[in-house]
Design an enzyme around this catalytic site. Structure first.
Site, PDB file in Angstrom:
ATOM      1  N   LYS A 138      25.588-106.508  38.355  1.00  0.00           N
ATOM      2  CA  LYS A 138      25.653-107.651  39.096  1.00  0.00           C
ATOM      3  C   LYS A 138      26.209-108.866  38.479  1.00  0.00           C
ATOM      4  O   LYS A 138      27.586-109.669  39.283  1.00  0.00           O
ATOM      5  CB  LYS A 138      24.386-107.429  40.858  1.00  0.00           C
ATOM      6  CG  LYS A 138      24.226-108.747  40.722  1.00  0.00           C
ATOM      7  CD  LYS A 138      23.248-109.325  41.227  1.00  0.00           C
ATOM      8  CE  LYS A 138      23.036-110.067  43.116  1.00  0.00           C
ATOM      9  NZ  LYS A 138      21.997-110.370  43.060  1.00  0.00           N
ATOM     10  N   HIS A 276      48.674 -69.009  47.265  1.00  0.00           N
ATOM     11  CA  HIS A 276      49.190 -70.008  48.660  1.00  0.00           C
ATOM     12  C   HIS A 276      47.748 -69.673  49.638  1.00  0.00           C
ATOM     13  O   HIS A 276      47.342 -69.808  50.649  1.00  0.00           O
ATOM     14  CB  HIS A 276      50.428 -70.566  50.205  1.00  0.00           C
ATOM     15  CG  HIS A 276      51.183 -70.695  48.601  1.00  0.00           C
ATOM     16  ND1 HIS A 276      51.637 -71.667  47.815  1.00  0.00           N
ATOM     17  CD2 HIS A 276      52.891 -69.909  49.019  1.00  0.00           C
ATOM     18  CE1 HIS A 276      53.110 -71.453  47.659  1.00  0.00           C
ATOM     19  NE2 HIS A 276      53.720 -69.973  47.985  1.00  0.00           N
TER      20      HIS A 276
END
Length: 515
Positions: A138, A276
């Protein structure tokens, strides 16, 4: 900011920490530390101050409380150029901490231990560590936070150069730090959800670790990366060992996973070829070589450029046949040295070894599918069907051989994109119809592909027949038995059509949509 003068080090993963601390000390940085890290540094001759000497308060409750103190968090969170914060530090005897090096209690490693108790897991939930990481992150305008040993070198380099890290570096390290604590908390939340058998919590927190950047995604204009679950099971695509070949692509990984999921369905030697995301050839046999021959013969055109998965080690005989065509990937539990030598002669062929855990049944898991603004989450489809769970609905019941082929085809159709139809005979697929907008279209594709071999074959459908037209097509092609879920309001029409042609038909009461 004048530079890094004071560092707090408290790490569970001590990789490189002694060397890093020594370099900090040589640069004149004061080091404070806790518990095991303090002992490690002191034993290595690094000048180090214990945390209790800073807080003037002992580490208590078996180390549960040691860094949760204003003299630590005040030193981390103070805005250095804000007069009121500076005054508060002076009045309370708080010194600034400019660098924090923290990684957390090994919660992940703990819950992976066989027989770990809930009490052990709870004791390995870090409290002080995440608090320090978040405080430092922070306040990254002033404080450098390091949670990853791979960043030690960059920090030391910048300190040697300027006596401090750059704001850009601190911001990048802060982002990594928040990701570190978020992932840690996600693992803990997941553990408790599993413990309490809550599959769909109100807030779903998941975490993944980047395994590799990919050249591109589904298409070259899309960026992509491959991430791994922290607790990924052995024998999965994420834990596979690449023995040979060029880097895996996004589509390679997707197709390889589809092949793996299907080949796991079989206990007997089996080979699956995928193109595929759909199987183009599946075969089972007494040996893996026999299974591969069947998978190849199922569709020798589509297998070209495909992905092949086997559920037994690849031997030289099978490898010799595999090398005759272009394959993208071969994945198997292992490869014999002779097979590896044969296949490694093909420069770009990727060989993936999954290890002994390949044969283990997959555990219950959730599947996530992203949608615009959210995600769909469901249990994995691990359901299987046995003969005694099926219902014969026609006048003629399947023969013993038809039963074998029906159950084989049912395992395959589960992994074909809906609408799905599979035609099979002699333990190999003959035709696969996938992803059509109506079931008749899929049946036409599968039966056309099977050709004359459809005579005497079986047909599997992933969902019920809303009309009798699919049975009509099957009868014209010479299909002798059909497996389907049943459940249509017009089931009787299909049953009567099957009876008309002497086709045996069974209902599973279970469907396998795959979109």
């Amino acid at each position: 900011m004048s530079g890094i003068r004071r560092a707090l080090i408290s790490v569970s993963d001590k990789t490189g920490i002694v060397e890093f601390a020594k370099e900090l000390a040589e640069l004149g940085v004061e080091i404070i530390s806790t518990g095991g890290t303090h002992r490690t540094l002191a034993a290595a001759g690094v000048p180090v101050t214990g945390i209790s000497e800073v807080t003037h308060f002992p580490e208590i409750m078996d180390g549960r409380v040691k860094t949760l103190h204003p003299k630590i968090h005040g030193g981390l969170l103070a805005i250095r150029d804000l007069a009121s914060h500076v005054k508060a530090m002076e009045e309370n005897g708080i010194e600034a901490i400019d660098l924090v090096v923290v990684n957390l209690y090994p919660f992940q490693q703990t819950i992976q231990k066989p027989g770990v108790t809930v009490e052990e897991a709870i004791e390995n939930i870090d409290i002080g560590g995440p608090s320090m990481v978040r405080s430092a992150a922070k306040n990254h305008q002033y404080v450098t936070i390091v949670v990853d040993p791979s960043d030690y070198g960059q920090v030391i380099s910048q300190l040697r150069s300027t006596g401090n890290t750059t704001l850009e570096t601190r911001r990048l390290l802060a982002a990594k730090a928040f990701g570190h604590t978020a992932a840690y908390d996600a693992l803990i939340a997941g553990y408790f959800n599993q413990l309490l058998d809550i599959p769909f919590p109100d807030q779903l927190t998941v975490t993944y670790n980047k395994q590799q950047d990919l050249r591109y995604g589904e298409n070259p204009h899309q960026q992509a990366a491959f991430y791994r679950e922290p607790l990924a099971a052995a024998g999965t695509i994420a834990s596979a060992k690449q023995l040979h070949g060029k880097e895996l692509s996004y589509n390679n990984i997707n197709d390889a996973n589809a092949a793996l999921e299907l080949v796991r369905e079989f206990a007997e030697p089996a080979v699956v070829a995928v193109k595929h995301m759909n199987p183009c050839g599946v075969g089972i046999g007494e040996t893996i070589h026999a299974a591969y021959q069947k998978a190849y013969e199922a569709d020798p055109v589509s297998i070209f450029g495909g992905i092949v998965a086997a559920n037994r080690p690849i031997d030289k005989e099978t490898a010799m046949q595999m090398k005759e065509i272009f394959l993208e990937i071969i994945l198997a539990p292992s490869f014999t040295p002779e097979a590896l030598a044969v296949l490694s002669a093909k420069k770009n062929l990727r060989l993936l070894e999954l290890g002994d855990a390949f044969q283990a049944a997959p555990e219950e898991s959730l599947k996530l599918q992203s949608v615009g603004g959210g995600a769909l989450v469901e249990e994995a489809d691990l359901a299987q069907v046995a003969i005694d769970a099926c219902k014969v609905v026609t006048e003629r019941a399947p023969s013993e051989e038809e039963w074998r082929q029906l159950l084989f085809a049912w395992k395959v159709v589960k992994h074909v994109k809906s609408n799905a139809i599979v035609v099979a005979k002699e333990s190999r697929t003959l035709g696969v119809g996938a992803g059509q907008m109506n079931r008749v279209g899929s049946a036409m594709i599968a039966l056309t592909q099977a050709g004359a071999e459809a005579k005497g074959a079986v047909l599997a459908s992933d969902a019920f027949f809303p009309m009798k037209d699919t049975v009509e097509q099957a009868a014209k092609a010479g299909i002798t038995a059909i497996i389907q879920p049943g459940g249509s309001i017009r089931d009787q029409e299909s049953i009567e059509e099957a009876n008309k042609h002497g086709i045996a038909m069974i209902f599973t009461g279970l469907r396998h949509f795959k979109h």
